[in-house]
Scaffold this active site. Structure first.
Site, PDB file in Angstrom:
ATOM      1  N   TYR A  63     -50.998 -13.605 -13.600  1.00 14.08           N
ATOM      2  CA  TYR A  63     -51.416 -12.633 -12.585  1.00 14.08           C
ATOM      3  C   TYR A  63     -52.950 -12.523 -12.554  1.00 14.08           C
ATOM      4  O   TYR A  63     -53.579 -12.581 -11.491  1.00 14.08           O
ATOM      5  CB  TYR A  63     -50.774 -11.289 -12.922  1.00 14.08           C
TER       6      TYR A  63
HETATM    7  N1  LIG Z   1     -50.349  -0.799  -7.738  1.00 12.99           N
HETATM    8  C1  LIG Z   1     -51.432  -1.018  -8.480  1.00 12.99           C
HETATM    9  O1  LIG Z   1     -51.885  -0.174  -9.262  1.00 12.99           O
HETATM   10  C2  LIG Z   1     -52.143  -2.322  -8.373  1.00 12.99           C
HETATM   11  C3  LIG Z   1     -53.139  -2.633  -9.312  1.00 12.99           C
HETATM   12  C4  LIG Z   1     -53.866  -3.787  -9.156  1.00 12.99           C
HETATM   13  C5  LIG Z   1     -53.596  -4.621  -8.100  1.00 12.99           C
HETATM   14  N2  LIG Z   1     -52.604  -4.323  -7.228  1.00 12.99           N
HETATM   15  C6  LIG Z   1     -52.364  -5.233  -6.123  1.00 12.99           C
HETATM   16  O2  LIG Z   1     -52.199  -4.501  -4.910  1.00 12.99           O
HETATM   17  C7  LIG Z   1     -51.239  -5.157  -4.072  1.00 12.99           C
HETATM   18  C8  LIG Z   1     -50.097  -4.228  -3.706  1.00 12.99           C
HETATM   19  O3  LIG Z   1     -49.544  -3.722  -4.875  1.00 12.99           O
HETATM   20  P1  LIG Z   1     -48.267  -2.757  -4.893  1.00 12.99           P
HETATM   21  O4  LIG Z   1     -48.316  -2.065  -6.207  1.00 12.99           O
HETATM   22  O5  LIG Z   1     -48.190  -1.972  -3.640  1.00 12.99           O
HETATM   23  O6  LIG Z   1     -47.100  -3.831  -4.937  1.00 12.99           O
HETATM   24  P2  LIG Z   1     -45.518  -3.563  -4.727  1.00 12.99           P
HETATM   25  O7  LIG Z   1     -44.873  -4.533  -5.628  1.00 12.99           O
HETATM   26  O8  LIG Z   1     -45.192  -2.121  -4.834  1.00 12.99           O
HETATM   27  O9  LIG Z   1     -45.326  -3.950  -3.195  1.00 12.99           O
HETATM   28  C9  LIG Z   1     -45.567  -5.203  -2.703  1.00 12.99           C
HETATM   29  C10 LIG Z   1     -44.915  -5.368  -1.338  1.00 12.99           C
HETATM   30  O10 LIG Z   1     -44.897  -6.767  -1.118  1.00 12.99           O
HETATM   31  C11 LIG Z   1     -43.594  -7.195  -0.806  1.00 12.99           C
HETATM   32  N3  LIG Z   1     -43.412  -8.546  -1.325  1.00 12.99           N
HETATM   33  C12 LIG Z   1     -43.263  -8.912  -2.613  1.00 12.99           C
HETATM   34  N4  LIG Z   1     -43.136 -10.246  -2.689  1.00 12.99           N
HETATM   35  C13 LIG Z   1     -43.216 -10.730  -1.436  1.00 12.99           C
HETATM   36  C14 LIG Z   1     -43.140 -12.025  -0.888  1.00 12.99           C
HETATM   37  N5  LIG Z   1     -42.976 -13.103  -1.656  1.00 12.99           N
HETATM   38  N6  LIG Z   1     -43.242 -12.149   0.455  1.00 12.99           N
HETATM   39  C15 LIG Z   1     -43.402 -11.065   1.247  1.00 12.99           C
HETATM   40  N7  LIG Z   1     -43.474  -9.810   0.768  1.00 12.99           N
HETATM   41  C16 LIG Z   1     -43.383  -9.644  -0.560  1.00 12.99           C
HETATM   42  C17 LIG Z   1     -42.670  -6.198  -1.453  1.00 12.99           C
HETATM   43  O11 LIG Z   1     -41.408  -6.187  -0.824  1.00 12.99           O
HETATM   44  C18 LIG Z   1     -43.454  -4.904  -1.272  1.00 12.99           C
HETATM   45  O12 LIG Z   1     -43.174  -4.311  -0.008  1.00 12.99           O
HETATM   46  C19 LIG Z   1     -50.798  -6.399  -4.851  1.00 12.99           C
HETATM   47  O13 LIG Z   1     -51.613  -7.483  -4.503  1.00 12.99           O
HETATM   48  C20 LIG Z   1     -51.064  -6.007  -6.285  1.00 12.99           C
HETATM   49  O14 LIG Z   1     -51.224  -7.110  -7.125  1.00 12.99           O
HETATM   50  C21 LIG Z   1     -51.856  -3.197  -7.344  1.00 12.99           C
END
Ligand SMILES: NC(=O)c1ccc[n+]([C@@H]2O[C@H](COP(=O)([O-])OP(=O)(O)OC[C@H]3O[C@@H](n4cnc5c(N)ncnc54)[C@H](O)[C@@H]3O)[C@@H](O)[C@H]2O)c1
Length: 251
Positions: free
Chosen positions: A154
């Site tokens: 990741y």
């Molecule tokens: N939540 C955090 O604290 C955090 C921290 C650092 C980085 N991020 C980054 O922020 C972004 C969003 O994070 P999040 O926590 O909302 O993620 P999440 O996992 O809650 O949601 C991701 C969304 O993407 C969709 N998804 C997953 N795989 C997919 C695929 N192969 N094709 C199409 N859709 C797909 C899921 O259905 C979901 O709706 C990501 O890039 C994550 O790495 C999040």
């Protein structure tokens, strides 16, 4: 000041049906944008499209599939007449010590992270060029910046996305396409799962946030993405913006 800072803009938000992506979709629409949401979750995507009406087109698809990127760009142009903003938010990975991560684990992180981001950027480029005022917002992570244990694949995909974004910011500046990165920290369902699986790491991360909490996707993270997508950020490109309560301070 008008709150419709995205009036007339057409956007793609990957992973836009739930979590941070869902919050971005809702705020973009509230600020006047129209959005193609690409997500694997059919039920959540259809529900959001019903809630937000004509401003949202839901496309069920896996971001690792290059054809899905082409179709999303075609739908934005067909339904909304242009494509001004691309948000590469979707990304998944499995957390284990580096030596236990398999090729399959690495492929998942790279395919849904770096390669999906690359494919959507390339698919969008011809349309983004046409607008003369477009932007891409990619997603990095504090896990990459900090070298968070159990996050090898990741962290690697997220730091590769930051490198790619800086190159594209330089190469695409001549078309007035801005490319920035957001690193969020927000209490979404995925983070709740991680917190339950690794409570010590979670407690450590929360304690290290100067503002004292994990962010709220709607109120803390989506507004930062909406700012970058708006013309208020017209002089910003190639930047990584931390939406993390001050946890990481970039210099
Ligand atoms: N939540 C955090 O604290 C955090 C921290 C650092 C980085 N991020 C980054 O922020 C972004 C969003 O994070 P999040 O926590 O909302 O993620 P999440 O996992 O809650 O949601 C991701 C969304 O993407 C969709 N998804 C997953 N795989 C997919 C695929 N192969 N094709 C199409 N859709 C797909 C899921 O259905 C979901 O709706 C990501 O890039 C994550 O790495 C999040």
């Amino acid at each position: 000041m008008s709150s419709r800072t995205l009036d007339g803009k057409s956007a793609i938000v990957t992973g836009g049906a739930s979590g941070i992506g869902g919050a971005i979709t809702k705020l973009f629409v509230a600020r006047g944008a129209r959005v193609v949401v690409v997500d694997l979750q059919e039920e959540a995507g259809e529900a959001l499209a019903r809630e937000l009406g004509d401003a949202v087109v839901f496309q069920r698809g896996d971001v690792s599939d290059r054809n899905v990127a082409d179709t999303a760009v075609a739908s934005a142009v067909e339904r909304f007449g242009s494509l001004d903003v691309l948000v590469n938010n979707a990304s998944v990975s499995r957390q284990k010590p580096f030596e236990e991560q398999t090729d399959d684990d690495w492929n998942l992180a790279m395919d849904t992270g770096l390669y999906a981001t690359r494919n959507f950027m390339l698919a969008a480029l011809p349309e983004l060029k046409k607008t003369g005022n477009a932007c891409v917002i990619n997603f990095g992570s504090g896990a990459g910046l900090n070298g968070q244990p159990n996050q090898a694949s990741y962290a690697a995909t997220k730091e590769a996305i930051r490198g790619l974004s800086r190159v594209a910011a330089n190469e695409w500046a001549e078309f007035n396409i801005r490319v920035n990165v957001v690193c969020p920290m927000a209490l979404t369902a995925g983070v709740v799962q991680w917190a339950q699986a690794r409570p010590e790491q979670y407690a450590q991360s929360a304690a290290a946030v100067p503002l004292g909490r994990f962010g709220d996707p709607d109120r803390d993270v989506a507004p930062i993405v909406a700012f970058l997508a708006s013309d208020d950020a017209r002089y910003m490109t190639g930047q990584t913006v931390m939406a993390d309560g001050g946890a990481v301070k970039l210099r």
